[in-house]
Design an enzyme around this catalytic site. Sequence first.
Site, PDB file in Angstrom:
ATOM      1  N   LYS A 259      -3.090   8.904  -8.068  1.00  0.00           N
ATOM      2  CA  LYS A 259      -3.712   9.648  -6.972  1.00  0.00           C
ATOM      3  C   LYS A 259      -2.907   9.349  -5.710  1.00  0.00           C
ATOM      4  CE  LYS A 259      -6.373   8.402  -3.859  1.00  0.00           C
ATOM      5  NZ  LYS A 259      -5.653   9.020  -2.722  1.00  0.00           N
TER       6      LYS A 259
ATOM      7  N   CYS B  10       6.237  -1.638   4.960  1.00  0.00           N
ATOM      8  CA  CYS B  10       5.431  -2.851   4.826  1.00  0.00           C
ATOM      9  C   CYS B  10       6.229  -4.083   5.224  1.00  0.00           C
ATOM     10  CB  CYS B  10       4.915  -2.979   3.399  1.00  0.00           C
ATOM     11  SG  CYS B  10       6.211  -2.839   2.173  1.00  0.00           S
TER      12      CYS B  10
ATOM     13  N   GLU C 289      -0.701  -5.868  12.360  1.00  0.00           N
ATOM     14  CA  GLU C 289       0.432  -5.117  11.793  1.00  0.00           C
ATOM     15  C   GLU C 289       0.514  -3.786  12.543  1.00  0.00           C
ATOM     16  OE1 GLU C 289      -0.160  -3.432   7.884  1.00  0.00           O
ATOM     17  OE2 GLU C 289       1.990  -3.459   7.510  1.00  0.00           O
TER      18      GLU C 289
END
Length: 484
Positions: A180, A289, A386
């Site tokens: 997905k 990331c 972050e």
Amino acid sequence: MITTLHPTPEVSTSVTGRKPSKRKTFSVINPATGQPFAEVPAGKISDLDAAVAAARATFSVWSATPDRERQRLLHAVGDALQSNMAALMELVTKETGKPLKGLNGVGSGMEVGGAIAWTHATADLTLPIEIIQDNDEARVEVHRKPLGVVGSIPPWNWPLMIAIWHVIPALRAGNTVVIKPSSLTPIATARFVELANEILPPNVLNIVTATSDSRVGSAMAGHPGIDKLVFTGSTATGKKVMQNAAGNLKRLTLELGGNDAGIVLPDVDPKKFARKIFGVGFHNNGQTCACLKRLYVHETIYEELCAQLAELAKNVIVGDGLDPETDLGPLQNKAQLDYIEELVVDARSHHGRILAGGHPIRVDGYFFKPTIIADVTDGIRVVDEEQFGPVLPVIEYSDIDDAIRRANANSNGLGGSIWSNDTEKAAQLAMRLECGTAWVNEHGALQPNAPFGGVKQSGIGIEFGHWGLEENTSIQTVKMMKRI
Ligand code: NAD
């Protein structure tokens, strides 16, 4: 199997066993324009159930397919990606905003090229039987067996490459898959699934596209027919996935957020190192990331390195990723743009010195000026959180032990780096960083044969190489007695 998704405004879907029908769709936005450029089916939980059932039904066939045949088919998938590279690059650029080439070659070319390289490298991996005892008494073998149905939920920042990181090892080990994609970036992944399904047996690889409301994602995490889930995304969502997965003790690989620190030692010449440091903080607009997200610089070179970084930030070309001259594209979505602005406003209010950028670019699309912020420190949001955008906080330090302590004083632990001319000393310091990968004079560089994963709240489990492949298997120990 739910598939046949066309990355064009005309949508066509087909559900195995049912007639193709006109179904509800949702729009995918090009972040460079802020306008929709494609429509995809809004899958429902019943579609997920059908995809899982199809994947389960075909597991016995795929897992029994000879190993060499699975390798051959996966190499053929890699070749199909290669033949469609230019078209896939355009789709990736349109849905993510990342440039075709991009700063230091980090763009959709790298994304599709990486997807191809990882596919072939993973296809080449093997899972040999380990013999741990073979004597007069007994023979003990350790076998690796596929788990069943693997679910994959990738994020929006490297959608195609991360889909490949999830799907190919799962298939290589003999599992069937339901993926997905993120509702923000389903297009290149849907095209990859289409290409792969021209090669793979039916129902081995299945896709369900769904809107952003997280119902299908949650249902996947809780689905009793999914044996393992590979999730890449934020730590907050990763925690929800883990809770939902408890129902059937689903195996999990969680690749989550990072707030990677880089520490620059005083022996560094700022002029020589600035370009590389800037690149690893800003490529893909900081939306990686393992981008460098907090930079700790020794006081003796602090001002000079800040000035060099600011100069680079001012001169980098920001624009539509389809323009081959563009270094940095837009943020991928409006929420991310607003979040970045919020962090910069907060940093300003805490006396952060904005040396470059500091504001959105007021054109159509989600553009933000590459931003360097000096005079910030731990405890300020842009350092602690972050940021995932084109903003680099630069923090001054005087004592290396203190810098390492501050770098480690964060719940994330994905990557970290030390920058120095003395690589041996830097490596010793890098090993004191609490993170899954530590670099010296580099940051965020991944390769298919080196294990990658986070420690602390950056995740659970490992991807790549035999370590990543083995996570798609369970161990069966077989002990054969030679004497009764
Ligand atoms: P996200 O957590 O918002 O979404 C990730 C995926 O989860 C999407 O496909 C989304 O549709 C789905 N999702 C949302 N709610 C869900 C739920 N309740 N249950 C199951 N699935 C759900 O993350 P994002 O904003 O797409 O991606 C950015 C984040 O991903 C950053 O934190 C980044 O650091 C992280 N990331 C980590 C790695 C890594 O390897 N560690 C790699 C890339 C990105």
